[in-house]
Design an enzyme around this catalytic site. Structure first.
Site, short mmCIF file in Angstrom:
data_model
loop_
_atom_site.label_atom_id
_atom_site.label_comp_id
_atom_site.label_asym_id
_atom_site.label_seq_id
_atom_site.Cartn_x
_atom_site.Cartn_y
_atom_site.Cartn_z
N LYS A 17 4.96 25.67 20.51
CA LYS A 17 6.04 26.57 20.96
C LYS A 17 7.40 26.00 20.55
O LYS A 17 8.23 26.71 20.01
CB LYS A 17 5.99 26.75 22.49
CG LYS A 17 4.67 27.22 23.04
CD LYS A 17 4.67 27.36 24.56
CE LYS A 17 4.82 26.08 25.32
NZ LYS A 17 3.70 25.12 25.19
N ARG A 92 5.61 30.71 33.14
CA ARG A 92 4.37 29.93 33.18
C ARG A 92 3.51 30.28 34.37
O ARG A 92 2.43 29.70 34.55
CB ARG A 92 4.72 28.44 33.27
CG ARG A 92 4.78 27.72 31.95
CD ARG A 92 5.33 26.33 32.21
NE ARG A 92 4.69 25.34 31.42
CZ ARG A 92 5.25 24.77 30.35
NH1 ARG A 92 6.42 25.14 29.93
NH2 ARG A 92 4.62 23.83 29.71
N ARG A 130 1.47 12.24 19.82
CA ARG A 130 2.90 12.50 19.56
C ARG A 130 3.77 11.27 19.90
O ARG A 130 3.63 10.68 20.96
CB ARG A 130 3.36 13.70 20.39
CG ARG A 130 4.85 13.95 20.30
CD ARG A 130 5.26 15.30 20.81
NE ARG A 130 4.82 15.60 22.16
CZ ARG A 130 4.98 16.78 22.75
NH1 ARG A 130 5.56 17.77 22.10
NH2 ARG A 130 4.56 16.99 23.98
N ARG A 164 6.18 10.46 25.20
CA ARG A 164 6.58 11.18 26.42
C ARG A 164 5.67 10.74 27.56
O ARG A 164 4.46 10.58 27.36
CB ARG A 164 6.42 12.69 26.19
CG ARG A 164 7.75 13.43 26.12
CD ARG A 164 7.59 14.84 25.64
NE ARG A 164 6.86 15.72 26.54
CZ ARG A 164 6.78 17.03 26.41
NH1 ARG A 164 7.40 17.62 25.40
NH2 ARG A 164 6.09 17.77 27.25
N ARG A 175 -2.11 18.75 32.43
CA ARG A 175 -1.28 19.83 31.86
C ARG A 175 -2.15 20.96 31.32
O ARG A 175 -1.82 22.14 31.49
CB ARG A 175 -0.38 19.26 30.75
CG ARG A 175 0.78 18.45 31.31
CD ARG A 175 1.38 17.55 30.25
NE ARG A 175 2.04 18.29 29.18
CZ ARG A 175 2.32 17.75 27.99
NH1 ARG A 175 2.01 16.49 27.72
NH2 ARG A 175 2.93 18.47 27.07
P1 AP5 Z 1 5.35 21.23 20.16
O1 AP5 Z 1 6.02 22.15 19.22
O2 AP5 Z 1 6.19 20.27 20.95
O3 AP5 Z 1 4.39 22.06 21.13
P2 AP5 Z 1 4.72 22.71 22.51
O4 AP5 Z 1 3.81 23.89 22.63
O5 AP5 Z 1 6.19 22.97 22.64
O6 AP5 Z 1 4.23 21.52 23.43
P3 AP5 Z 1 4.99 20.73 24.56
O7 AP5 Z 1 4.18 19.50 24.83
O8 AP5 Z 1 6.42 20.49 24.26
O9 AP5 Z 1 4.87 21.82 25.64
P4 AP5 Z 1 4.58 21.79 27.12
O10 AP5 Z 1 4.42 23.20 27.32
O11 AP5 Z 1 3.51 20.93 27.68
O12 AP5 Z 1 5.84 20.99 27.58
P5 AP5 Z 1 7.27 21.48 28.04
O13 AP5 Z 1 8.23 20.55 27.43
O14 AP5 Z 1 7.46 22.94 27.85
O15 AP5 Z 1 4.24 20.43 19.34
C1 AP5 Z 1 3.39 19.49 19.95
C2 AP5 Z 1 2.91 18.48 18.88
O16 AP5 Z 1 2.14 19.16 17.90
C3 AP5 Z 1 4.05 17.80 18.11
O17 AP5 Z 1 3.64 16.49 17.80
C4 AP5 Z 1 4.19 18.66 16.85
O18 AP5 Z 1 4.73 17.94 15.78
C5 AP5 Z 1 2.74 19.06 16.60
N1 AP5 Z 1 2.62 20.38 15.97
C6 AP5 Z 1 3.28 21.53 16.30
N2 AP5 Z 1 2.90 22.55 15.51
C7 AP5 Z 1 1.97 22.04 14.65
C8 AP5 Z 1 1.18 22.59 13.59
N3 AP5 Z 1 1.26 23.88 13.24
N4 AP5 Z 1 0.33 21.78 12.96
C9 AP5 Z 1 0.22 20.45 13.29
N5 AP5 Z 1 0.93 19.86 14.28
C10 AP5 Z 1 1.80 20.65 14.95
O19 AP5 Z 1 7.15 21.25 29.62
C11 AP5 Z 1 7.05 19.93 30.16
C12 AP5 Z 1 6.97 20.01 31.67
O20 AP5 Z 1 8.16 20.63 32.21
C13 AP5 Z 1 5.82 20.86 32.26
O21 AP5 Z 1 4.60 20.13 32.31
C14 AP5 Z 1 6.39 21.18 33.64
O22 AP5 Z 1 6.28 20.09 34.53
C15 AP5 Z 1 7.88 21.43 33.35
N6 AP5 Z 1 8.13 22.86 33.03
C16 AP5 Z 1 8.52 23.36 31.84
N7 AP5 Z 1 8.65 24.69 31.92
C17 AP5 Z 1 8.31 25.06 33.17
C18 AP5 Z 1 8.20 26.31 33.86
N8 AP5 Z 1 8.48 27.48 33.24
N9 AP5 Z 1 7.83 26.31 35.16
C19 AP5 Z 1 7.56 25.15 35.80
N10 AP5 Z 1 7.61 23.94 35.21
C20 AP5 Z 1 7.98 23.89 33.90
#
Ligand code: AP5
Length: 223
Positions: A17, A92, A130, A164, A175
């Protein structure tokens, strides 16, 4: 004419994402509103709320809906969100999806939900592998995109790569479970109202981006 929309990127942790939202921002100028990034910024502050957010995030669970929505509402009221913007990581939960319906009506922008679909075994390696540079933010992966010198950034040789706190095997498991339980049901919610598109996220990031770009121009955006 291109009508302003709220693009919701849905996908499990590690689905890509953030990667895609950043490409949409840098190439099309569509602002990326990432709740995860905002919470990571928030938790640096020395306040009781910041401490609570820190605790929740490192457990792999979700921050309460009301706190999350207040932050999203404040952020999306800023000038750069007058046109189309991307929500990366929100909604979410079912409650957050309801909150977004209210926001969508208030802003007069329809929601287009895009599911980035990736098999779970790939997600685990993307997340546990990562590492990022604390200086420039460049993201590496020990399995798929290793730095030239193990543990250090290619462009900042003095900078030791960081993991992270929620990217450990144990937290990734929580997660992914949290996603299955709270967020995955939103796919049916958006599908039912004809607002869901799905892209195969187990491809090169460029190929996914190209598909997103064309979907954004053509997706059924009627609320
Ligand atoms: P990346 O692009 O970072 O993927 P992502 O889907 O954004 O994954 P995140 O780990 O950032 O998402 P998340 O949803 O767990 O965490 P968030 O920060 O939102 O890519 C991931 C990896 O894959 C990278 O190494 C990248 O290089 C690689 N990659 C990407 N695309 C690729 C491809 N096509 N091919 C190969 N490799 C690829 O949330 C963190 C925390 O915040 C949550 O756990 C929660 O506690 C809180 N939080 C956030 N939003 C909310 C909400 N709405 N409500 C409540 N709590 C929330």
């Amino acid at each position: 004419m291109f009508m302003s929309k709220i693009i919701v990127l849905i996908g499990a942790p590690g689905a890509g994402k953030g990667t895609q939202a950043r490409l949409l921002e840098s190439r099309l100028g569509i602002p990326q509103i990432s709740t995860g990034d905002m919470f990571r910024e928030m938790k640096k502050a020395d306040t009781p709320l910041a401490k609570e957010v820190q605790k929740i995030m490192s457990s792999g669970k979700l921050v309460p809906d009301a706190v999350t929505y207040e932050m999203v509402k404040a952020r999306t009221s800023r000038d750069d969100c007058h046109g189309t913007f991307t929500l990366d990581g929100f909604p979410r939960t079912a409650v957050q999806a309801e909150m977004l319906e209210t926001l969508s009506k208030e802003l007069g922008k329809p929601v287009v939900a895009i599911n980035i679909d990736v098999p779970v075994e790939i997600l685990e390696r993307r997340l546990t592998g990562r590492r990022s540079c604390p200086v420039c933010g460049e993201i590496y992966n020990i399995y798929f995109k290793a730095p030239k010198r193990k543990g250090f950034c290619d462009d900042h040789p003095e900078a030791e790569l960081e993991q992270r706190s929620d990217d450990t095997e144990e937290k990734v498991k929580v997660r992914l479970e949290t996603y299955e339980e709270n967020t995955k049901p939103l796919l049916a919610y958006y599908r039912k109202s004809g607002r869901l598109e799905t892209v195969n996220g187990d491809r090169d990031a460029e190929a996914i981006y190209k598909e997103l770009e064309s979907l954004i121009g053509t997706a059924n955006a009627t609320v």
